[in-house]
Design a protein around this motif. Sequence first.
Motif, short mmCIF file in Angstrom:
data_model
loop_
_atom_site.label_atom_id
_atom_site.label_comp_id
_atom_site.label_asym_id
_atom_site.label_seq_id
_atom_site.Cartn_x
_atom_site.Cartn_y
_atom_site.Cartn_z
N ASP A 105 -31.29 104.48 -76.85
CA ASP A 105 -30.57 104.74 -78.12
C ASP A 105 -29.43 103.75 -78.31
OD1 ASP A 105 -32.28 106.88 -78.45
OD2 ASP A 105 -30.89 108.28 -77.47
N HIS A 106 -29.78 102.44 -78.24
CA HIS A 106 -28.74 101.42 -78.25
C HIS A 106 -28.47 100.85 -79.63
CE1 HIS A 106 -32.63 99.34 -77.97
NE2 HIS A 106 -32.03 98.33 -78.59
N GLU A 107 -29.18 101.27 -80.65
CA GLU A 107 -29.01 100.64 -81.96
C GLU A 107 -27.59 100.83 -82.48
OE1 GLU A 107 -31.41 102.66 -81.17
OE2 GLU A 107 -33.24 101.43 -81.17
N ASP A 108 -27.05 102.06 -82.40
CA ASP A 108 -25.69 102.30 -82.90
C ASP A 108 -24.67 101.48 -82.11
OD1 ASP A 108 -26.76 104.06 -84.70
OD2 ASP A 108 -26.38 105.84 -83.45
N ASN A 109 -24.85 101.40 -80.81
CA ASN A 109 -23.90 100.63 -79.99
C ASN A 109 -23.97 99.15 -80.31
OD1 ASN A 109 -22.85 102.84 -78.59
ND2 ASN A 109 -24.53 102.80 -77.09
N VAL A 110 -25.18 98.64 -80.62
CA VAL A 110 -25.30 97.22 -80.98
C VAL A 110 -24.59 96.95 -82.30
CG1 VAL A 110 -26.96 95.43 -81.62
CG2 VAL A 110 -27.43 96.89 -79.65
N GLN A 111 -24.75 97.86 -83.28
CA GLN A 111 -24.04 97.67 -84.55
C GLN A 111 -22.52 97.70 -84.35
OE1 GLN A 111 -25.49 100.65 -87.24
NE2 GLN A 111 -27.59 99.80 -87.33
N LEU A 112 -22.04 98.63 -83.53
CA LEU A 112 -20.60 98.68 -83.27
C LEU A 112 -20.13 97.42 -82.54
CD1 LEU A 112 -20.26 102.42 -82.16
CD2 LEU A 112 -19.45 101.39 -84.30
N MET A 113 -20.98 96.91 -81.63
CA MET A 113 -20.60 95.68 -80.93
C MET A 113 -20.57 94.50 -81.89
SD MET A 113 -19.58 94.33 -78.19
CE MET A 113 -19.87 95.62 -76.99
N ASN A 114 -21.52 94.43 -82.86
CA ASN A 114 -21.49 93.37 -83.86
C ASN A 114 -20.21 93.46 -84.71
OD1 ASN A 114 -23.98 92.37 -83.03
ND2 ASN A 114 -25.14 93.69 -84.44
N ARG A 115 -19.84 94.70 -85.06
CA ARG A 115 -18.60 94.90 -85.83
C ARG A 115 -17.39 94.42 -85.03
NH1 ARG A 115 -15.63 95.03 -90.33
NH2 ARG A 115 -13.93 96.59 -90.21
N LEU A 116 -17.36 94.75 -83.73
CA LEU A 116 -16.25 94.32 -82.89
C LEU A 116 -16.23 92.81 -82.74
CD1 LEU A 116 -13.94 95.10 -80.97
CD2 LEU A 116 -15.61 95.28 -79.13
N ALA A 117 -17.41 92.17 -82.62
CA ALA A 117 -17.46 90.70 -82.49
C ALA A 117 -16.94 90.04 -83.77
CB ALA A 117 -18.89 90.26 -82.19
N ASP A 118 -17.30 90.59 -84.95
CA ASP A 118 -16.81 90.01 -86.21
C ASP A 118 -15.29 90.12 -86.30
OD1 ASP A 118 -19.42 89.45 -86.84
OD2 ASP A 118 -19.70 91.29 -88.03
N LEU A 119 -14.74 91.28 -85.92
CA LEU A 119 -13.29 91.46 -86.00
C LEU A 119 -12.57 90.54 -85.02
CD1 LEU A 119 -13.10 95.36 -86.27
CD2 LEU A 119 -12.70 93.69 -88.09
N VAL A 120 -13.13 90.37 -83.84
CA VAL A 120 -12.51 89.48 -82.85
C VAL A 120 -12.53 88.04 -83.36
CG1 VAL A 120 -12.82 88.50 -80.54
CG2 VAL A 120 -12.97 90.97 -80.87
N GLN A 121 -13.66 87.63 -83.97
CA GLN A 121 -13.74 86.27 -84.50
C GLN A 121 -12.76 86.07 -85.66
OE1 GLN A 121 -15.46 83.86 -83.09
NE2 GLN A 121 -14.65 82.39 -84.58
N SER A 122 -12.64 87.09 -86.52
CA SER A 122 -11.69 86.99 -87.64
C SER A 122 -10.25 86.89 -87.13
CB SER A 122 -11.85 88.20 -88.55
OG SER A 122 -10.90 88.18 -89.59
N TYR A 123 -9.94 87.69 -86.11
CA TYR A 123 -8.59 87.65 -85.54
C TYR A 123 -8.33 86.29 -84.92
CZ TYR A 123 -4.97 88.39 -82.02
OH TYR A 123 -3.86 88.25 -81.24
N LYS A 124 -9.32 85.72 -84.22
CA LYS A 124 -9.14 84.42 -83.57
C LYS A 124 -8.94 83.32 -84.62
CE LYS A 124 -11.32 81.42 -80.14
NZ LYS A 124 -11.20 80.21 -80.96
#
Length: 716
Positions: A105-124
């Motif tokens: 059941d990793h689909e939700d966790n992958v979406q949340l990880m993509n969201r976290l990666a986008d926010l980290v890139q935006s912050y950087k």
Amino acid sequence: MPKTVSIKTALILIVACAALTMGALIGTKFMTQWARDANDAARANLADLHVIMTEIDVTLVQAQAAEKGFLLRADEATFQRHNDFMGYVTKLIGQSYPLLAAAPDHEDNVQLMNRLADLVQSYKSTFDLYAQGKRRLGLAPDTGLQGALRSAGTALEKALDQVTLAPDMRLKLMTMRQIETEFMLTENAANLEKMQAVIAQMRAIPTLFYTNAAQKDQVIAKLSQYEAAFADYVTERLAAADLRARLSSEFEKIDPALIAFFDNFAAAETQLQTNLKAEEAWVSSLAMALAAGGILTFAALSFWLSMLIARPLMTIGTALDRMRENDFSLPLRPSRITETAAIALAFAAFRSEMSKRKEIEAEISEVIAACAAGDFSRRIHLDDGMQDPSGLIHGVNAIGSAAQKGIGDVLAMIEALSQGDLSHRMSSDHQGIFLRISAAADALTNTLSQIVTNMTATSQRLNQTSEHIVGASHIASQRGQTSAASLEQTAAALQQLSNTVNDTAASAQKAEEFVGGAQSRTDDAYRLAGEARAAIERIRDSSKAIATIVDLIEDVAFQTNLLALNAGVEASRAGNAGLGFAVVASEVRNLAQRVSDSAGEINKLVRASQKHVGDGVDLVVQSAASLASIRDIVGNVVLRVGEIAQNTHGQSHGIAEINIAVAALDRDVQSNVAGLDETVAAGEALRAESLRLSQLVGHFKLPAPADGQNWPLAAE
């Protein structure tokens, strides 16, 4: 007869059941191990993912700390540290995707990880823009727009230093510096308009306040440069402030995303743990069911076999217990096991034989009990047809007969001995132990005969000896009484001598104490004489000092007299003007003369006092010498008296010891006298007992001696 089964066949059946059960358990174990390995792999995957997410969280906190450090002190090292942290976060996010893909059941966790990666890139990206703006502003005071603004301000100040006719321009320059400082502190865009207004006022200053037009153009040019530098700095600074606010907003978005991922990850982890536990529980239940079925089957077969074996054996055990109680009537249980059935048949035959033996043993016990009670006349009777293969019955009857005859002869001999007849003898036709008893009884009577004969002779001699002891004891007792009286007189004399010596020792002790007191008083007198001598010495020294002072007073009086005489001469020369002074000089001279006379008298008295003090010192010295001699004499007397007292004490102690020894000797003599009296009484008693012994020995009847045989005596 029911059909039987051997123990071997039953054991083979049980072993086969056990083998099937063990095979099922081994298969279940492998299945459980496979499920456990799969569950451990899933748990390890979740643990690695949890470690990565925790590392991302910690690294983001470190990146935020580096951001705060860069905001406080902008330098390349802090920027590089922040960039390293963010690069590590990006790397960790990349490592998490394979682990997420392996999780259920990793689909939700992958979406949340993509969201976290986008926010980290935006912050950087925002932080990189902010760092570029800080570089344009200048990471050091002399670099970038900040350095250009400072250089323009310095150039403007130098240009205004050349303008001496417009002092108001210096005030406006200070206002510009104040506006610049205020912007540095508040970052308010209105400060740019204020700066432009002040610069416009400075441009409006007329040319007449300058040295020439060229000077004004130069100042206007510097103003323009400063205005442009300040405007660029304000624009970039405001942009950096916007980026800083945006940077905080970007980082604040990361934390909720990270929390959401952790929450979803925790829920997935909880669900996985629940599923794994349910799967492990199912496998464990299956294993338990298989194990329980196999164990129950094995237990049922084992119980069935044990009951088939145990019941007949328990019946045999009960029958054995009944046999111990002489009960041979218990029926035996039939058995389906071949071996236990054979044991039951053998036991039945053995019990029948033991029943017959018990009957014979009961009769033997009765005969033995009668023998134990002293009745050797009982015998065992054999019925018609009863056999005695072992000869036990005949043996018991023979033992009874032999015992009855032997013990009867012993009884007859003991009765003769009890009557004092030492001539009776046992029969010599016995065998075995009774033959030995017969020989021992004869030896005993012979020995007793010798003893009685010897005791007769010994009692006669003992009577004679006791008479001699009584006579000697009477003589020794009389001599002891005489010695005791003499020793008692000696003890009384020694006691008087001891009392006299004790009185002498007490007198010597008192004399020693008296002489010791005299010595102490002599020492005190000698010490007081020394103190008196020291006091007189101090008086003599004081007299010498007084004589010196009196001599000094005489010299002063003499000098005063001379001065008064000279003053009178000078006053006479002065005439009427010095008449009053002459009178005063005359009075001073008279006073000096009286002082000189008094000092002379005092000096005479002091000289006489010195002589008397010297005589007193000599007398005190002589007294001290005499007291020293007296002290030495008294010390010698103390030593002699002490020696006398010590010797007297020693004599008293020695006489006391002699007195104690004489008293002890007196007690010993008295004790010896009492002992001799007791010896006399004991001798009388011994003589009486020897007479009684002779009377007792005379009651025995001795056998007639053989031809040529004499009974030996104890004296021989």
